[in-house]
Design a protein around this motif. Structure first.
Motif, mmCIF file in Angstrom:
data_model
loop_
_atom_site.group_PDB
_atom_site.id
_atom_site.type_symbol
_atom_site.label_atom_id
_atom_site.label_comp_id
_atom_site.label_asym_id
_atom_site.label_seq_id
_atom_site.Cartn_x
_atom_site.Cartn_y
_atom_site.Cartn_z
ATOM 1 N N ARG A 54 18.445 -2.401 86.855
ATOM 2 C CA ARG A 54 17.761 -0.813 85.430
ATOM 3 C C ARG A 54 17.397 0.132 86.861
ATOM 4 O O ARG A 54 16.568 0.058 87.942
ATOM 5 N N PHE A 113 19.159 10.007 84.311
ATOM 6 C CA PHE A 113 20.452 9.106 83.274
ATOM 7 C C PHE A 113 20.084 7.860 84.300
ATOM 8 O O PHE A 113 19.566 7.697 85.525
ATOM 9 N N ARG A 114 19.534 6.889 82.858
ATOM 10 C CA ARG A 114 19.691 5.574 83.762
ATOM 11 C C ARG A 114 20.413 4.464 83.046
ATOM 12 O O ARG A 114 20.991 4.629 82.222
ATOM 13 N N ALA A 115 20.366 3.852 83.822
ATOM 14 C CA ALA A 115 21.035 2.129 83.775
ATOM 15 C C ALA A 115 20.843 0.868 83.548
ATOM 16 O O ALA A 115 19.997 0.857 84.618
ATOM 17 N N HIS A 116 21.521 0.354 82.848
ATOM 18 C CA HIS A 116 21.569 -0.532 82.790
ATOM 19 C C HIS A 116 22.379 -1.866 83.112
ATOM 20 O O HIS A 116 23.646 -1.564 82.123
ATOM 21 N N THR A 117 22.464 -2.598 84.181
ATOM 22 C CA THR A 117 23.923 -2.883 84.567
ATOM 23 C C THR A 117 23.565 -4.033 84.455
ATOM 24 O O THR A 117 22.468 -5.241 85.350
ATOM 25 N N LEU A 118 24.830 -5.162 83.903
ATOM 26 C CA LEU A 118 24.948 -6.425 83.798
ATOM 27 C C LEU A 118 26.019 -7.198 84.924
ATOM 28 O O LEU A 118 27.083 -7.020 84.275
ATOM 29 N N VAL A 133 29.004 -2.942 92.783
ATOM 30 C CA VAL A 133 27.706 -2.859 92.733
ATOM 31 C C VAL A 133 26.586 -3.152 93.342
ATOM 32 O O VAL A 133 26.525 -4.210 93.948
ATOM 33 N N ALA A 187 29.600 -4.714 82.981
ATOM 34 C CA ALA A 187 29.299 -3.687 82.158
ATOM 35 C C ALA A 187 28.124 -2.337 82.365
ATOM 36 O O ALA A 187 27.136 -3.441 82.649
ATOM 37 N N THR A 188 28.163 -1.991 82.203
ATOM 38 C CA THR A 188 26.402 -0.766 82.312
ATOM 39 C C THR A 188 26.274 0.209 81.557
ATOM 40 O O THR A 188 27.421 1.058 80.599
ATOM 41 N N VAL A 189 25.258 -0.259 80.954
ATOM 42 C CA VAL A 189 25.070 1.285 79.842
ATOM 43 C C VAL A 189 24.329 2.233 80.388
ATOM 44 O O VAL A 189 22.901 1.701 80.820
ATOM 45 N N ARG A 190 24.768 3.022 80.047
ATOM 46 C CA ARG A 190 24.187 4.112 80.582
ATOM 47 C C ARG A 190 23.434 5.124 79.192
ATOM 48 O O ARG A 190 23.758 5.606 78.243
ATOM 49 N N SER A 191 21.657 5.549 79.814
ATOM 50 C CA SER A 191 21.342 7.070 78.769
ATOM 51 C C SER A 191 21.062 8.321 79.546
ATOM 52 O O SER A 191 20.197 8.195 80.041
ATOM 53 N N ARG A 200 17.856 7.952 75.001
ATOM 54 C CA ARG A 200 17.098 7.643 75.176
ATOM 55 C C ARG A 200 16.172 7.423 73.993
ATOM 56 O O ARG A 200 15.785 6.508 73.497
#
Lengths: 169, 504
Positions: free
Chosen positions: A96, A101-106, A140, B443-447, B452
């Protein structure tokens, strides 16, 4: 916990909960940002000297742009540090990150082809390293990790990849 | 594999082709040197130096040609190059994603063909893992043979002997006929899955291009015609833009896809086309990374669509791996259902969140600001009657941006079942992407800050594609819905629904 070169390295199981970065990472970010800052500042100064006018529209536009970059580069390290989280378990890695802009990559470990530990001069100065994981869909990175943790993660991932490839053969 | 194992070698035309390329480069260097006024006393030394380079190139290419051997064994292809550095490349048939036959201009003159072997890896997307140049008929026979071995490797079955054994005309060219018996239709005898006429290809070359490009081309054409009638002369710049941005790409696409033919035998698909240079791609359906139904604006207005599939090694110069050029949408969807039913997703679409309007509004504001600045700068010039044309163009562009905003909000959607993720993207040019969860790399979730606040975000799905890797960016949806994408990928790996052997 394992002692290594006077530093405490967590077991791989301890990485399964989200972890924050070492506070020293902020210093590394500031130092890296200073180099980035030098470019717009130098361009602005050069433009001012070339135009010989500090009220020229072009100089003022460049000055405004440089000011935005300077503010961002100065403000971003503590925000990046505050929101950066990473965790790793047996089959996936989560990151995270982000300033505005915040990103959450898995990333599933199953998809990783190659693992690399990078240590530039700035990171080395603070005993930090970046782990870059290459998949068929791109790369990544886990940034500003303590060097022993980075090595531990890379080693663990490499072992997993080799084991996976052997099982497939 | 020993000294007696039969092997193949590249056709000698490969040496000629390589030398010709170097000759062209050297000729260019000489012309530049002479044009820059090289002193006469240096000229002989220069000519000697160039001749020496050419001699080295000739000798080196002959050595490479002589020392490179191709072994087509039962399980694998071995490419052995024993020059200064020994190189041994092994490609198992089961790892092959596709086999292409390419015939460029030199190949057509000399009656040869280049056979390229592609693996399903992002390292091999821009360049084939290995290739061999053979006489055209030998290349075709070898392609069939390799295809059958791929088929056998994936299915554990044996194909037919349909006369595919390579003629033993040369002591070095020996491929043993190994497939005798059972009934698999050869690809060239198979019925095309869809009839593509020359008119379809003509339409595809024009309305298949991105709408902004087609619109720009039309505007440039109108501008050229208007200036011709008003001033009695053609403006060069719009004409150059028209040719470079519209005519050449359209002609290139027409030449590339002329004589398009798509056939299927078992789980292998073969696509062939080309007017001057012909190209034939064969690949297993399990190697398809994702499927896209593309509907550029003019295609959609004509009720047509284009079917594309991402398979490593099958991208053309424009990077578009094609399964069906523009046809009526029901025909395209029918082909999609017949050919790749495992990619179908019938779940209800998730519509974009209202916060997407903020992002779209921001983009519109930026576009309109740029337009306003350009209009202000141009209108300050003395344009005369052209000023009217400028204001007409501005009105058209404002309408274009407004409609873009509406379509960008309406089109983006998302649907998923337990196997397939369906992401609809694009405003004027709509693309419906069907992605197997098992093919998603990560996959990446961006906001953004606003997204948010409303618990929304956008998802970037990264995959292997025929152009390296590709990313599909979704619209704005609830973050918890987007997080399900990564969760489903992981769940499939954890519970064993993902099995890498299915895609080999």
């Amino acid at each position: 916990m394992v002692e290594e070169n006077g530093q405490t390295v967590p077991d791989i199981q301890e990485l399964s909960d989200f972890r924050t970065l070492n506070p020293l990472s902020k210093n590394a970010m500031y130092l890296g940002n200073l180099i980035v800052l030098a470019i717009p500042v130098a361009i602005t100064v050069a433009l001012g000297l070339y135009l010989k006018s500090y009220t020229d529209f072009r100089f003022l536009a460049m000055l405004a742009l440089a000011a935005i970059v300077v503010v961002y580069e100065l403000v971003s390290p503590p925000i990046f540090y505050k929101y950066y989280r990473y965790r790793m378990d047996d089959d996936c890695i989560e990151v995270r990150s982000g300033v505005i802009f915040r990103a959450h990559t898995l990333v599933p470990v199953e998809r990783i082809h190659q693992v690399e530990v990078k240590k530039g001069p700035i990171l080395r100065k603070y005993g930090l390293a970046t782990v870059t994981m290459t998949t068929a869909g791109g790369t990544v990175s886990l940034e500003y990790l303590d060097e022993p943790i980075a090595e531990e993660i890379a080693q663990h991932l490499n072992e997993k990849i080799i084991k996976m490839l052997k099982a497939r053969q | 594999m020993n000294e007696d194992t039969p092997y193949l070698r590249n056709h000698w035309s490969m040496v000629v082709s390589s030398i010709l390329k170097v000759l062209l480069a050297l000729a260019f260097i000489i012309v530049i040197a002479v044009a820059n006024g090289m002193p006469a006393e240096i000229l002989p030394y220069y000519a000697l130096f160039i001749s020496l380079i050419l001699a080295l190139v000739v000798v080196w290419n002959i050595i490479i040609w002589k020392k490179t051997r191709y072994y087509f064994l039962d399980d694998e292809i071995v490419v052995l190059r024993d020059t200064v550095f020994r190189k041994e490349l092994r490609i198992q048939y089961e790892r092959l994603a596709s086999v292409n036959v390419q015939r460029d201009f030199i190949c057509r003159i000399l009656g040869t063909a280049k056979l390229a072997f592609n693996l399903n890896s992002n390292v091999n997307v821009s360049q084939a893992e290995a290739f061999i140049v053979l006489k055209e008929e030998d290349a075709e026979v070898l392609r069939k043979d390799v295809y059958k071995r791929m088929f056998q490797a994936s299915n554990g079955t044996v194909g037919t002997d349909d006369g595919t054994d390579v003629p033993d005309t040369d002591s070095e060219v020996m491929i043993q006929p190994q497939y005798a018996g059972a009934g698999v239709t050869p690809l060239e005898d198979a019925e095309p899955l869809v009839h593509i006429s020359t008119f379809d290809i003509f339409l595809h070359s024009i309305i298949g291009m991105p709408s902004i490009q087609a619109l720009f081309g039309v505007l440039m054409a109108i501008y050229s015609i208007v200036t011709f009638f008003m001033q009695g002369a053609i403006s060069i710049l719009p004409l150059v833009i028209l040719i470079a941005e519209f005519v050449l790409p359209a002609v290139g696409t027409f030449i590339r896809y002329y004589g398009y033919r798509l056939v299927r035998v078992g789980d292998t698909v073969s696509v062939s086309s080309g007017l001057f240079s012909t190209r034939s791609d064969s690949f297993k359906l399990s190697k398809v990374n994702f499927v896209r139904v593309r509907e550029p604006l003019f295609c959609r207005l004509a009720g047509r669509a284009i079917l594309e599939a991402e398979v490593v090694g099958t991208a053309n110069e424009n990077g578009i791996p094609l399964l069906c050029p523009t046809k009526k949408k029901d025909i395209v969807m029918g082909l999609f259902h017949d050919l790749l039913p495992e990619f179908e997703c019938n779940e209800v679409h998730e519509k974009q969140s209202k916060t997407s309007l903020a992002t779209i509004g921001l983009y519109m504001a930026v576009y309109l600001s740029i337009l306003a600045v350009i209009t202000y700068l141009i209108s300050s010039l003395n344009l005369g009657v052209w000023g009217i044309l400028l204001y007409i163009a501005v009105v058209i562009l404002v309408v274009y941006i407004a409609v873009w905003g509406f379509l960008a909000y309406r089109n983006y959607s998302l649907a998923m079942d337990e196997d397939i993720l369906k992401i609809v993207t694009g405003a004027y040019d709509r693309s419906v992407n069907y992605v197997l969860f098992d093919k998603i790399q990560y996959a990446t979730v961006r906001s953004s800050p606003l997204q948010r606040r409303h618990g929304d975000g956008r998802c970037k799905v990264s995959m292997l594609s025929s152009r390296g890797f590709t990313e599909i960016l979704s619209g704005v949806f609830k973050a918890e819905v987007l997080e399900k994408i990564s969760a489903t990928v992981m769940a499939r790996i954890r519970d064993g629904r993902y099995d890498f052997r299915r895609y080999q």
